[in-house]
Write a protein that holds these residues in place. Structure first.
Motif, PDB file in Angstrom:
ATOM      1  N   LEU A   7     -42.227   1.113  54.056  1.00  0.00           N
ATOM      2  CA  LEU A   7     -41.072   1.338  54.173  1.00  0.00           C
ATOM      3  C   LEU A   7     -40.232   1.242  52.863  1.00  0.00           C
ATOM      4  O   LEU A   7     -40.695  -0.032  52.367  1.00  0.00           O
ATOM      5  CB  LEU A   7     -40.225   0.649  55.366  1.00  0.00           C
ATOM      6  CG  LEU A   7     -38.661   0.547  55.338  1.00  0.00           C
ATOM      7  CD1 LEU A   7     -38.307   1.766  55.585  1.00  0.00           C
ATOM      8  CD2 LEU A   7     -38.279  -0.503  56.241  1.00  0.00           C
ATOM      9  N   ASP A   9     -37.483   0.273  51.595  1.00  0.00           N
ATOM     10  CA  ASP A   9     -36.851  -1.140  51.597  1.00  0.00           C
ATOM     11  C   ASP A   9     -37.662  -2.133  51.492  1.00  0.00           C
ATOM     12  O   ASP A   9     -37.364  -3.509  51.052  1.00  0.00           O
ATOM     13  CB  ASP A   9     -35.734  -1.078  52.592  1.00  0.00           C
ATOM     14  CG  ASP A   9     -34.539   0.028  52.450  1.00  0.00           C
ATOM     15  OD1 ASP A   9     -34.514   0.520  51.525  1.00  0.00           O
ATOM     16  OD2 ASP A   9     -33.773  -0.036  53.526  1.00  0.00           O
ATOM     17  N   SER A  30     -33.028  -9.242  56.984  1.00  0.00           N
ATOM     18  CA  SER A  30     -34.096  -8.454  57.179  1.00  0.00           C
ATOM     19  C   SER A  30     -33.487  -6.937  57.220  1.00  0.00           C
ATOM     20  O   SER A  30     -32.306  -6.757  57.767  1.00  0.00           O
ATOM     21  CB  SER A  30     -34.755  -8.515  58.489  1.00  0.00           C
ATOM     22  OG  SER A  30     -35.177 -10.049  58.643  1.00  0.00           O
ATOM     23  N   VAL A  31     -34.172  -5.892  56.907  1.00  0.00           N
ATOM     24  CA  VAL A  31     -33.718  -4.506  57.242  1.00  0.00           C
ATOM     25  C   VAL A  31     -33.434  -4.297  58.929  1.00  0.00           C
ATOM     26  O   VAL A  31     -34.327  -4.711  59.603  1.00  0.00           O
ATOM     27  CB  VAL A  31     -34.697  -3.682  56.669  1.00  0.00           C
ATOM     28  CG1 VAL A  31     -34.232  -2.092  57.004  1.00  0.00           C
ATOM     29  CG2 VAL A  31     -35.273  -3.958  55.393  1.00  0.00           C
ATOM     30  N   ALA A  32     -32.468  -3.827  59.039  1.00  0.00           N
ATOM     31  CA  ALA A  32     -31.920  -3.591  60.570  1.00  0.00           C
ATOM     32  C   ALA A  32     -33.088  -2.449  60.688  1.00  0.00           C
ATOM     33  O   ALA A  32     -33.342  -1.634  60.505  1.00  0.00           O
ATOM     34  CB  ALA A  32     -30.489  -3.039  60.704  1.00  0.00           C
ATOM     35  N   GLY A  33     -33.410  -2.895  62.147  1.00  0.00           N
ATOM     36  CA  GLY A  33     -34.378  -1.887  62.495  1.00  0.00           C
ATOM     37  C   GLY A  33     -35.785  -2.243  62.275  1.00  0.00           C
ATOM     38  O   GLY A  33     -36.831  -1.633  62.922  1.00  0.00           O
ATOM     39  N   SER A  34     -35.974  -3.382  61.767  1.00  0.00           N
ATOM     40  CA  SER A  34     -37.216  -3.741  61.503  1.00  0.00           C
ATOM     41  C   SER A  34     -37.808  -4.646  62.785  1.00  0.00           C
ATOM     42  O   SER A  34     -37.030  -5.120  63.656  1.00  0.00           O
ATOM     43  CB  SER A  34     -37.469  -4.948  60.390  1.00  0.00           C
ATOM     44  OG  SER A  34     -37.490  -4.190  59.135  1.00  0.00           O
ATOM     45  N   VAL A  35     -39.041  -4.560  63.076  1.00  0.00           N
ATOM     46  CA  VAL A  35     -39.687  -5.322  64.124  1.00  0.00           C
ATOM     47  C   VAL A  35     -40.206  -6.698  63.161  1.00  0.00           C
ATOM     48  O   VAL A  35     -41.166  -7.055  62.876  1.00  0.00           O
ATOM     49  CB  VAL A  35     -40.945  -4.652  64.699  1.00  0.00           C
ATOM     50  CG1 VAL A  35     -41.551  -5.602  65.728  1.00  0.00           C
ATOM     51  CG2 VAL A  35     -40.631  -3.258  65.289  1.00  0.00           C
ATOM     52  N   SER A  36     -39.125  -7.369  62.847  1.00  0.00           N
ATOM     53  CA  SER A  36     -39.344  -8.632  62.105  1.00  0.00           C
ATOM     54  C   SER A  36     -39.732  -9.562  62.910  1.00  0.00           C
ATOM     55  O   SER A  36     -39.542  -9.727  64.177  1.00  0.00           O
ATOM     56  CB  SER A  36     -37.980  -9.016  61.655  1.00  0.00           C
ATOM     57  OG  SER A  36     -38.003 -10.260  61.025  1.00  0.00           O
ATOM     58  N   GLN A  37     -40.464 -10.609  62.305  1.00  0.00           N
ATOM     59  CA  GLN A  37     -41.174 -11.695  63.345  1.00  0.00           C
ATOM     60  C   GLN A  37     -39.984 -12.879  62.844  1.00  0.00           C
ATOM     61  O   GLN A  37     -40.535 -14.146  63.533  1.00  0.00           O
ATOM     62  CB  GLN A  37     -42.638 -12.211  62.522  1.00  0.00           C
ATOM     63  CG  GLN A  37     -43.637 -11.050  62.588  1.00  0.00           C
ATOM     64  CD  GLN A  37     -43.979 -10.155  63.716  1.00  0.00           C
ATOM     65  OE1 GLN A  37     -43.039  -9.592  64.494  1.00  0.00           O
ATOM     66  NE2 GLN A  37     -45.062 -10.803  64.438  1.00  0.00           N
ATOM     67  N   ARG A  38     -38.906 -12.850  62.324  1.00  0.00           N
ATOM     68  CA  ARG A  38     -38.032 -13.756  62.095  1.00  0.00           C
ATOM     69  C   ARG A  38     -37.200 -14.163  63.433  1.00  0.00           C
ATOM     70  O   ARG A  38     -37.045 -13.306  64.336  1.00  0.00           O
ATOM     71  CB  ARG A  38     -37.163 -13.431  61.133  1.00  0.00           C
ATOM     72  CG  ARG A  38     -37.614 -13.684  59.700  1.00  0.00           C
ATOM     73  CD  ARG A  38     -36.655 -13.241  58.699  1.00  0.00           C
ATOM     74  NE  ARG A  38     -36.973 -13.493  57.327  1.00  0.00           N
ATOM     75  CZ  ARG A  38     -36.306 -13.014  56.235  1.00  0.00           C
ATOM     76  NH1 ARG A  38     -35.155 -12.353  56.620  1.00  0.00           N
ATOM     77  NH2 ARG A  38     -36.566 -13.352  55.283  1.00  0.00           N
ATOM     78  N   ASP A 372     -41.285 -11.673  54.892  1.00  0.00           N
ATOM     79  CA  ASP A 372     -40.464 -10.947  56.138  1.00  0.00           C
ATOM     80  C   ASP A 372     -41.378  -9.704  56.801  1.00  0.00           C
ATOM     81  O   ASP A 372     -40.684  -8.617  56.725  1.00  0.00           O
ATOM     82  CB  ASP A 372     -39.335 -10.898  56.101  1.00  0.00           C
ATOM     83  CG  ASP A 372     -38.361 -10.408  57.181  1.00  0.00           C
ATOM     84  OD1 ASP A 372     -38.840 -10.662  58.321  1.00  0.00           O
ATOM     85  OD2 ASP A 372     -37.379  -9.637  57.197  1.00  0.00           O
ATOM     86  N   ASN A 374     -43.945  -7.120  59.182  1.00  0.00           N
ATOM     87  CA  ASN A 374     -43.592  -6.832  60.617  1.00  0.00           C
ATOM     88  C   ASN A 374     -45.011  -6.379  60.949  1.00  0.00           C
ATOM     89  O   ASN A 374     -45.961  -6.214  60.209  1.00  0.00           O
ATOM     90  CB  ASN A 374     -42.735  -5.260  60.619  1.00  0.00           C
ATOM     91  CG  ASN A 374     -43.330  -4.395  59.801  1.00  0.00           C
ATOM     92  OD1 ASN A 374     -44.258  -3.468  59.963  1.00  0.00           O
ATOM     93  ND2 ASN A 374     -42.524  -3.981  58.763  1.00  0.00           N
ATOM     94  N   PRO A 375     -45.203  -6.119  62.319  1.00  0.00           N
ATOM     95  CA  PRO A 375     -46.536  -6.113  62.839  1.00  0.00           C
ATOM     96  C   PRO A 375     -47.215  -4.904  62.285  1.00  0.00           C
ATOM     97  O   PRO A 375     -48.442  -5.096  62.084  1.00  0.00           O
ATOM     98  CB  PRO A 375     -46.229  -5.878  64.375  1.00  0.00           C
ATOM     99  CG  PRO A 375     -45.061  -6.487  64.616  1.00  0.00           C
ATOM    100  CD  PRO A 375     -44.293  -6.379  63.411  1.00  0.00           C
ATOM    101  N   LEU A 376     -46.723  -3.743  62.227  1.00  0.00           N
ATOM    102  CA  LEU A 376     -47.226  -2.661  61.810  1.00  0.00           C
ATOM    103  C   LEU A 376     -47.987  -2.889  60.367  1.00  0.00           C
ATOM    104  O   LEU A 376     -48.998  -2.426  60.043  1.00  0.00           O
ATOM    105  CB  LEU A 376     -46.350  -1.449  61.627  1.00  0.00           C
ATOM    106  CG  LEU A 376     -46.767  -0.025  61.758  1.00  0.00           C
ATOM    107  CD1 LEU A 376     -47.579   0.064  63.100  1.00  0.00           C
ATOM    108  CD2 LEU A 376     -45.556   1.065  61.909  1.00  0.00           C
TER     109      LEU A 376
END
Lengths: 474, 463
Positions: A7, A9, A30-38, A372, A374-376
């Motif tokens: 992505l 960003d 974090s970018v909104a919409g992220s599958v963040s692990q935070r 930060d 994400n799983p993907l």
């Protein structure tokens, strides 16, 4: 830079060593919409304060925040177990409309009367910040009426990241520090900050210090006690691990009481030894130094031969590390090197620039550094970099397994202590067990179809000659 | 050392406090339900922590990756609303994670701020953030109302609100909607198997089988093969009928579908245990011409046979249960049928109907039972009851393990969450076969205990 689709960003949060000058973006929302692990502010405060075992921990909010943090962290206590209970005001719709102050007051009075804790921490959750309950005023009132210090923790989830929760926790702890009697504290004394006694790790570390002749005034917060924290300003030195969570408290104590700080890590032979030597050096006492030398020599000479067989099997395997803060990742990389393994991915949820820079310096060429993630993204890098092992937390474990990789929990849910010299041996065993597990071979179709002879060969490398004697049985 | 040694047998009335809750909050239920849509990414509109906690808890229970995105609220969002976050979020999600459906649920924060999700979703469409053919659905899940089961019900109802379409006046013969409620992925598979055996085309929604019990293939799929597809969800409006399993989790969706598409519905107990499964099979007979295949009859017969073998051990045994209302009602019924005595039944999920339903299944024996619902129906309360008078068996989620240890009572893990054992997600407790498994687990618990406790002279080989 890589074939992994990133992505736009996110691009700045990823660095591959050797491909560009190092300038990773971090410490950002974090970018909104992220599958963040935070996680959130509340989570940060909760994990830091939770191990204080003789305090009451009350969560002011709807039930979820209490339910999800009920005894999830194996922060062991040698005495009281009050911290493992889950107390919630369980706010309902009418409370959200009319305010939850009355309910909180009533809950606190009931609880304090029943449990008579040494202190009480009251965690504010998102909704409390929004409806504007005056938690401070209630805490003051309850403190005055019950004589039990009731401390508000400003941990409304939306007020930042997990790191801001650490700040809120440090502020809460700061209310206790300096309120106890420091008479009789030895000049050869320290506080252990930032170890949470997961699987008894604080005890291991404390025992080393004891052998060195160093008194531990307070462990903050692993196996923590309110009265110890009250008098911890009498210690000669603050020894800070997990720098993210505890540096601020240490800084405050430096300002107010002039207590110096050293930053350590208890993971891996090098960092563990360095921690003990640094403390001994600071305390500048001949006996302590002598004891430290003896301790480290004995421990290392006992440990190293035991690591050999694991190293033999793990040589050249590739690891990925994803931790809460980046400082811990440094120790991980060193520990993995001790086992002959190479770190191909290193990342963290909330690392700062300075730690990432050190991480980058320590890494090999081609190592991917992630902030930060994400799983993907993580899964794609794991495949691309052909990792054999992922070190992470609860949300990362199933991703590793799905990919057919080994996994080691180095977060709250580790069940075997990984700190100290004995922890290094545990770490080696755990990594060996998961990386060489036969299950990953079962997973692959190719291996399922190979002929029996090759299967036997494969098994021999792990299990010695187990099949030789009975080899003709079929 | 007793972990809960503070607990006394004194049952104190509390007004303002929940201790060791027997429930959690709505959004996690919405997230679990949404994962039962094929290629769906749940989206938590709130602070980052909510999403993280729900994903962690789901991963701890199902031992699977649980994917969900978050609006990552900040202090600014709490003042100005979360519209900007959700817009950016939807843009990010569709460009990076490429789901077919995004299922947005709210949190206490966004709910109290008052964000209007459909309006924001429309704005996202207008801005071109939602690609052709992709869908955004939503439900409101204020954490301070109901419990996790309410959130599951709300998201399941959202599937009807957004997808179900009635295309003809003629309903499709033999096509039945099954709303399975909050059960394990393996239960969803089992329920589907029974429907298929009955010769029916079932549309099960949500359906987490194949999503949260996906096989290991040495590759990472953000969207595993399972889940109800958009086509199937749309087609629910043309089905001949809907069978909702469990009034709390499945009732609202079935009712909405009836109102929206005139699909007749029946709300049944969750098919846990013999009688509840009988009711389910009876309901299915209305759609297949009344046939019950020999295979199902044989399964039922085997269950009864097993119970007859075990009944001598079950007689009069007392049980304490906690968890979700839909599960508890069916479990209570089954225990009564096994000649056991449910004694304490506790759910944190508020709602007085629960007590009425429990009363119905208990009949006359209701007098000997203490059942409680709502905020103070928590594990502390249950523990106090048990301290006053012990039971022989505990049935409920992992949170009962402290009581189990302190009081030395065997615990049969059932419900959500189970975060200290692995495998439950693969073995159904629904249907006749599921009931057999429950029987086996109950008897194992009793006999293991007997073996452990019996003195040498009465420690026997055959039991």
């Amino acid at each position: 830079m890589t074939t992994t689709q990133i992505l736009a960003d996110r691009r700045a949060h990823i660095h591959e060593k050797g491909t560009a000058p190092f300038n990773i973006a971090c410490e950002k929302q974090s970018v909104a919409g992220s599958v963040s692990q935070r996680a959130c502010v509340f989570c940060g405060s909760r994990v830091v304060l939770y191990p204080i075992a003789d305090a009451l921990h009350v969560i002011h909010g709807p039930i979820g925040c209490a339910a999800y943090t009920w005894d999830i962290r194996g922060a062991w206590s040698s005495g009281p177990q009050l911290h493992r209970m889950s107390f919630s005001t369980d706010l309902q719709e009418k409370d959200v409309v009319f305010g939850g102050e009355k309910k909180l007051y009533q809950a606190l009075v009931e609880l304090i009367e029943h449990y008579r804790p040494k202190a009480a921490f009251i965690y504010s959750t998102c909704i409390v910040g929004l409806i504007g309950d005056d938690v401070e005023a209630i805490c003051r009132r309850v403190s005055a009426e019950t004589g039990v210090e009731t401390i508000p923790v400003h941990s409304e989830g939306f007020k930042g990241s997990k790191k801001d929760g650490y700040t809120a926790a440090c502020n809460a702890l700061d209310q206790l520090v300096g309120t106890g009697d420091t008479t009789g504290i030895s000049p050869l004394s320290i506080n252990i900050l930032g170890d949470f006694n997961i699987a008894g790790e604080t005890w291991v570390i404390k025992d080393y210090y004891k052998k060195m002749g160093v008194d531990v005034v307070a462990t903050i917060t692993g196996d923590g006690r309110v009265d110890d924290i009250r008098r911890c300003h009498g210690a000669a030195l603050n020894v800070v691990q997990c720098s993210g969570s505890m540096t601020q408290l240490a800084m405050k104590m430096k300002q107010e009481y002039g207590i110096p700080i050293i930053r350590v890590s208890y993971f891996g032979i090098e960092d563990m030894s360095k921690a003990l030597y640094d403390v001994a050096e600071y305390l500048n006492d001949k006996t302590v130094m002598k004891n430290t030398q003896n301790l480290v020599r004995d421990e290392v000479s006992n440990l190293v031969p035991q690591l050999r067989k694991y190293k033999h099997d793990l040589q050249g395997k590739r690891a990925a590390v994803y931790t809460g803060g980046a400082f811990k990742a440094l120790s991980m990389i060193r520990s993995l090197r001790t086992l002959g393994m190479k770190t191909v991915i290193a990342g963290s949820q909330t690392g700062n620039k300075q730690d990432y820079k050190r991480l980058q310096e320590l890494s090999d060429e081609g190592t991917v550094i992630l902030d930060d993630t994400n799983p993907l993204e993580l899964a794609k890098f794991l495949e691309e970099k052909k990792a054999d092992l992922l070190i992470g937390g609860v949300k990362e474990r199933p991703i590793a397994y799905k990919l057919g990789l080994g996994f080691c929990d180095h977060n709250h849910e580790r069940k075997i202590g990984l700190a100290g010299f004995e922890g290094m041996l545990n770490f080696a065993k755990e990594v060996h067990g998961t990386v060489t597990s036969p299950v990953w071979k079962l997973a692959s179709l190719r291996d399922r179809l190979v002929d029996r002879h090759r299967l036997l060969d494969g098994d021999r490398s792990r299990n010695g000659n187990r099949f030789v004697e009975g080899g003709n049985a079929s | 050392m007793a972990l809960l040694r503070h607990t006394t047998d004194d049952v104190v009335e509390r007004q303002a406090l929940t201790v060791n809750p027997a429930k959690t909050c709505q959004p996690i239920g919405a997230m679990y339900a949404a994962l039962g849509i094929h290629r769906c990414l749940p989206h938590s509109h709130g602070s980052q922590g909510c999403c993280s906690y729900h994903r962690s808890t789901l991963s701890r229970h199902y031992k699977e990756p649980a994917m969900a995105a978050t609006s990552s609220f900040t202090e600014g969002s709490s003042v100005f609303g979360g519209q900007a976050n959700l817009l950016q979020g939807l843009n990010t999600i569709f460009s990076v994670y490429k789901p077919d459906v995004v299922a947005v649920h709210t949190t206490c924060l966004s709910e109290t701020i008052g964000d209007d999700i459909p309006q924001i979703a429309d704005a996202a469409v207008a801005k071109g953030f939602v690609p052709e053919g992709k869908r955004v659905i939503h439900c409101n899940t204020p954490s301070y109302v109901g419990s996790h089961t309410t959130g599951f019900a709300n998201m399941t109802k959202a599937m009807v609100d957004y997808f179900s379409t009635s295309t003809t006046d003629e309903k499709i013969d033999g096509q039945v909607n099954i709303i399975p409620g909050w059960v394990e992925p393996a239960d969803m598979s089992e329920i589907k198997r029974l429907v298929k055996l009955m010769g029916l085309d079932g549309i099960t929604f949500p359906d987490t089988s194949g999503v949260l019990d996906a096989p290991l293939k040495s590759e990472y799929n953000m969207y595993p093969d399972g889940g109800t597809t958009i086509d199937q969800l749309e087609s629910t409006g043309d089905s001949a009928g809907t069978i909702a399993l469990g009034p709390i989790c499945s009732g609202p969706a079935a009712e909405a579908l009836k109102n929206k598409c005139q699909v007749p519905q029946e709300t049944l107990p969750l098919p846990i245990g013999l009688r509840a499964t009988d009711i389910f099979i009876q309901a299915l007979r209305k759609y297949n011409g009344g046939e019950v295949p020999a295979e199902i009859t044989a399964e039922r017969g085997r269950l009864v046979d097993l119970v007859s073998d075990m009944s001598q051990y079950f007689y009069g045994k007392t049980v304490a249960l906690w968890g979700d209302p839909d599960q508890l009602v069916s479990l209570t019924q089954f225990l009564v049928d096994l000649d056991m005595r449910p004694k304490y039944i506790v759910t944190g999920t508020p709602g007085k109907a629960f007590l009425r339903r429990i009363g119905e299944v208990l009949g006359d024996s209701v007098k000997e039972v203490i059942a409680k619902q709502g905020p103070q129906a928590d594990m502390l309360y249950l523990h106090q009851l048990i301290k006053r008078e012990k039971v022989d068996l505990l049935i409920g989620n992992t949170y009962g393990k402290y009581i189990s240890r302190d009081e030395d009572i065997p615990l049969l893990r059932h419900g959500f969450p189970i975060i200290d054992r692995i495998g439950h997600q693969y073995f159904p407790t629904t249907g006749y076969r599921g009931a057999m498994r429950l029987c086996e687990k109950i008897l194992d618990a009793f006999l293991d205990r007997q073996d452990r406790d019996s003195p040498e002279e009465s420690f026997e080989l055959t039991m």
